[in-house]
Design a protein around this motif. Structure first.
Motif, PDB file in Angstrom:
ATOM      1  N   LYS A 218       0.822  -1.214   0.000  1.00 33.58           N
ATOM      2  CA  LYS A 218       0.000   0.000   0.000  1.00 33.58           C
ATOM      3  C   LYS A 218       0.856   1.265   0.000  1.00 33.58           C
ATOM      4  O   LYS A 218       0.530   2.240  -0.681  1.00 33.58           O
ATOM      5  N   SER A 219       1.950   1.252   0.740  1.00 33.03           N
ATOM      6  CA  SER A 219       2.780   2.457   0.829  1.00 33.03           C
ATOM      7  C   SER A 219       3.513   2.746  -0.471  1.00 33.03           C
ATOM      8  O   SER A 219       3.919   3.892  -0.718  1.00 33.03           O
ATOM      9  N   ASN A 220       3.697   1.718  -1.328  1.00 28.33           N
ATOM     10  CA  ASN A 220       4.416   1.915  -2.589  1.00 28.33           C
ATOM     11  C   ASN A 220       3.504   1.908  -3.817  1.00 28.33           C
ATOM     12  O   ASN A 220       3.993   2.052  -4.936  1.00 28.33           O
TER      13      ASN A 220
ATOM     14  N   HIS B  27       1.424   4.062  -4.930  1.00 27.25           N
ATOM     15  CA  HIS B  27       1.445   5.320  -5.688  1.00 27.25           C
ATOM     16  C   HIS B  27       2.665   5.391  -6.603  1.00 27.25           C
ATOM     17  O   HIS B  27       2.598   5.986  -7.697  1.00 27.25           O
ATOM     18  N   LYS B  28       3.787   4.786  -6.178  1.00 27.69           N
ATOM     19  CA  LYS B  28       4.975   4.758  -7.036  1.00 27.69           C
ATOM     20  C   LYS B  28       4.732   3.894  -8.273  1.00 27.69           C
ATOM     21  O   LYS B  28       5.198   4.219  -9.368  1.00 27.69           O
TER      22      LYS B  28
ATOM     23  N   TYR C  51       1.746   3.313  -9.662  1.00 33.38           N
ATOM     24  CA  TYR C  51       0.833   4.063 -10.533  1.00 33.38           C
ATOM     25  C   TYR C  51       1.569   5.164 -11.291  1.00 33.38           C
ATOM     26  O   TYR C  51       1.322   5.399 -12.480  1.00 33.38           O
ATOM     27  N   GLN C  52       2.478   5.862 -10.606  1.00 28.41           N
ATOM     28  CA  GLN C  52       3.236   6.936 -11.243  1.00 28.41           C
ATOM     29  C   GLN C  52       4.127   6.388 -12.352  1.00 28.41           C
ATOM     30  O   GLN C  52       4.222   6.975 -13.442  1.00 28.41           O
TER      31      GLN C  52
ATOM     32  N   GLU D  19       1.976   5.576 -15.338  1.00 28.46           N
ATOM     33  CA  GLU D  19       1.514   6.789 -16.017  1.00 28.46           C
ATOM     34  C   GLU D  19       2.623   7.437 -16.853  1.00 28.46           C
ATOM     35  O   GLU D  19       2.380   7.943 -17.945  1.00 28.46           O
TER      36      GLU D  19
END
Length: 610
Positions: free
Chosen positions: A9-11, A13-14, A16-17, A20
């Motif tokens: 969960k903490s990673n 966003h990395k 997803y980035q 993208e």
């Protein structure tokens, strides 16, 4: 970057980035086994059709687990003429969300276990990110039918709740531990009998026994507790879905996904993180192109001109080494800040993240090599260039002699195979016996099917009938042409299908006929409404020539939408196809950009014959 359950969960966003920002991705999967029965040589017969290969892998490989998924995102930096990479190595282990959600069972092949002795299974189970592909909906809140043997139990619970509501001192009521079915009855009964005034939750004793606690609350407190409960359940749901969110993010991006010999990787990914594989190959193709609109297999690319003549070994490790040598130029690659870098000299093979990384490097080297054929030459060929389009959505077929790839966007190749024989023989026979049998026919190739049958290809097709004639009076073996073998196999499949699904198929066809008739009537009505006059004429029992001609034309010209409607009358689309339809429109918006002319794209066509 190593991703396990504790840091998923903490990673996220990395991840997803990286998805993208990337120009393209490379993927790789590691499995707990390959075949649950037949040896790999039988699973990959040299004369499999694409349909047969798909059915074999679906039957014998899908019970194994994809437990490690490698993802490497590549982004080109035009300023410094280099690629920036972000590599992820996901440890994946299914985690059931509730009793109603799938509880995945899997098997592990001994050879694979020995190959990865350093791999810790307990570490996988405790640290693997969840991978639930879907969740069953909650039961509706409505009056429930209580079984006779449970009515006394439920009535006793209701009496206790009534006493709680009448009491001014007591605020909570702890019920005795009970079975899961009884708790379900309690929840369903109280949800409609007491929509306000109480809050119900399940707790666990030190002995792991579950019991229900009922609290007397006002409306504001009840809403607050319900919101807390919903937030907790949503967090648990997200944890259970886990890695599947990464696959959906890749699918939604619509970007090029690259793999090496990737048919099994794609099948496992769709099956484990999206939805169960369909029974039909064409449905699998449709589903796959919706999940991954653009795929490219570097093994197929390396086996095709202009690479075929200068690359002798297309295994991933050897391919990566060859592409560092002349006439290729290895790309300039750098890991993004905060991401560990891989050293190709150390060869960390069978780590999914590393294999994905070198797969991407192989693609870059081969794509840039294609640019040297242009005038003027190009040193950088992007993943959206028309030069690499001929390799899109064609997955390499391992060990098939005359069908090099599975075509995801159209019909597969159908070679004549008029030089191929099907031979049946005693179980005791070996390869040397087959060579002895065909010693008079020169060079032959043998592809074993099972212990008592094999395909034998002759160098001269005109010798086929001679070979067949030699077995007419033989007792221990039989030889037939490939065409005869396929015809008899097709007949058996039809008979078996009729035996298993006969009446169901009859009913489906009957419904299809009714729906087709309805579609025809709509077509007639539409046509007549354009030309109708105020006169009402008599109709005969048999159609006129014009009507008969119209009916023939309409039966040939029914639109795809009408045909889909007739199919839906017989049976609804499966959940997998429904989910796949959601992404179907993406392909229209993904035509690769580039200023190259169409003629340049035809420089490197993937051939129809091998």
């Amino acid at each position: 970057m190593e991703i396990i359950r504790s840091n998923f969960k903490s990673n996220l966003h990395k991840v997803y980035q990286a998805i993208e920002e990337a120009d393209f991705f490379a993927i790789d999967g590691e499995f707990s086994g390959i075949s649950d029965g037949p040896p790999v040589t039988a699973l990959t017969n040299g004369f499999d059709t694409p349909e047969e290969r798909y059915q074999k892998l679906k039957k014998h490989s899908m019970d194994f687990l994809l437990f490690q998924f490698g993802l490497c995102a590549f982004k080109y930096d035009y300023t410094d003429s280099k690629y920036i990479t972000k590599s992820f190595n996901f440890y994946v282990f299914p985690k059931p969300f509730s009793r109603s959600s799938p509880d995945v069972k899997f098997v592990c092949q001994e050879e694979e276990r020995q190959l990865r002795e350093q791999y810790d299974e307990k570490r996988l189970q405790s640290n693997g990110a969840g991978a639930l592909s879907y969740v069953s909906p909650n039961t509706s809140k409505c009056p429930v039918t209580i079984p006779e043997d449970q009515k006394k139990f439920i009535d006793h619970v209701i009496e206790k709740i009534e006493d709680l509501l009448q009491s001014e001192e007591d605020k909570n009521l702890d019920l005795e531990p009970c079975t899961g079915f009884q708790r379900k009855l309690i929840y369903q009964t109280l949800s409609w009998k007491y929509p306000k005034g109480i809050h119900v939750e399940t707790l666990e004793t030190e002995k792991k026994e579950r019991y229900i606690v009922i609290s007397k609350v006002d409306e504001e407190e009840r809403k607050r507790r319900e919101q807390q409960k919903h937030a907790k359940e949503q967090e648990e749901l997200n944890d259970a879905v886990g890695f599947s969110r990464v696959i959906h993010a890749i699918a939604n991006s619509g970007k090029l996904v690259i793999g090496h010999n990737m048919l099994l990787d794609v099948m496992h990914t769709v099956h484990q993180f999206y939805c169960p594989l369909p029974a039909d190959l064409n449905e699998f193709k449709e589903m796959t192109t919706c999940v991954f609109p653009r795929l490219l297999d570097t093994k197929l690319m390396a086996s095709t001109q202009p690479f075929k003549d200068i690359i002798n070994n297309t295994s991933l490790a050897e391919l990566e080494k060859r592409l560092k040598e002349t006439p290729f130029n290895p790309p300039k690659v750098e890991s993004a800040e905060g991401f560990p870098s891989y050293d190709t000299a150390s060869e960390q093979l069978h780590e999914a993240g590393y294999d994905a990384y070198i797969t991407g490097l192989c693609f870059i080297s081969m794509a840039n090599y294609l640019g040297t054929f242009l005038s003027p030459p190009k040193t950088h060929v992007s993943a959206r260039s028309k030069l690499v389009e001929p390799f899109f959505n064609k997955l390499f077929l391992m060990r098939v002699m005359d069908i090099p790839y599975l075509n995801l966007e159209g019909p597969d190749l159908q070679p004549k195979r008029d030089h191929v024989l099907h031979v049946t023989f005693p179980k005791e026979w070996k390869t040397s016996d087959l060579y002895q049998l065909f010693s008079a026919f020169g060079n032959i190739q043998i592809s074993w099917i099972d212990d008592t049958s094999a395909f034998v290809s002759l160098s001269q097709p005109e010798q086929v009938q001679i070979a067949v004639n030699t077995s007419k009076y033989a007792e221990s073996y039989r030889i037939q042409t490939y065409a005869e073998y396929v015809g008899k196999k097709h007949e058996k499949q039809i008979k078996r299908k009729w035996t298993e699904d006969g009446w169901k198929e009859v009913e489906r066809k009957r419904l299809n006929t009714q729906c087709a008739s309805y579609a025809l009537q709509n077509h007639y009505h539409h046509a007549n409404s354009l030309t109708a006059t105020g006169t009402v004429g008599k109709r005969t029992l048999s159609p006129s020539r014009a009507e008969a001609g119209l009916e023939a034309r309409v039966s040939e010209e029914l639109s795809d939408a009408e045909l889909e409607q007739t199919d839906s009358c017989a049976e609804s689309l499966s959940e997998g196809r429904k989910k796949a339809k959601k992404l179907k429109r993406m392909k229209k918006d993904l035509s690769p950009a580039g200023s190259l002319s169409d003629s340049s794209a035809k420089l490197f066509e993937v051939p129809d014959t091998w």
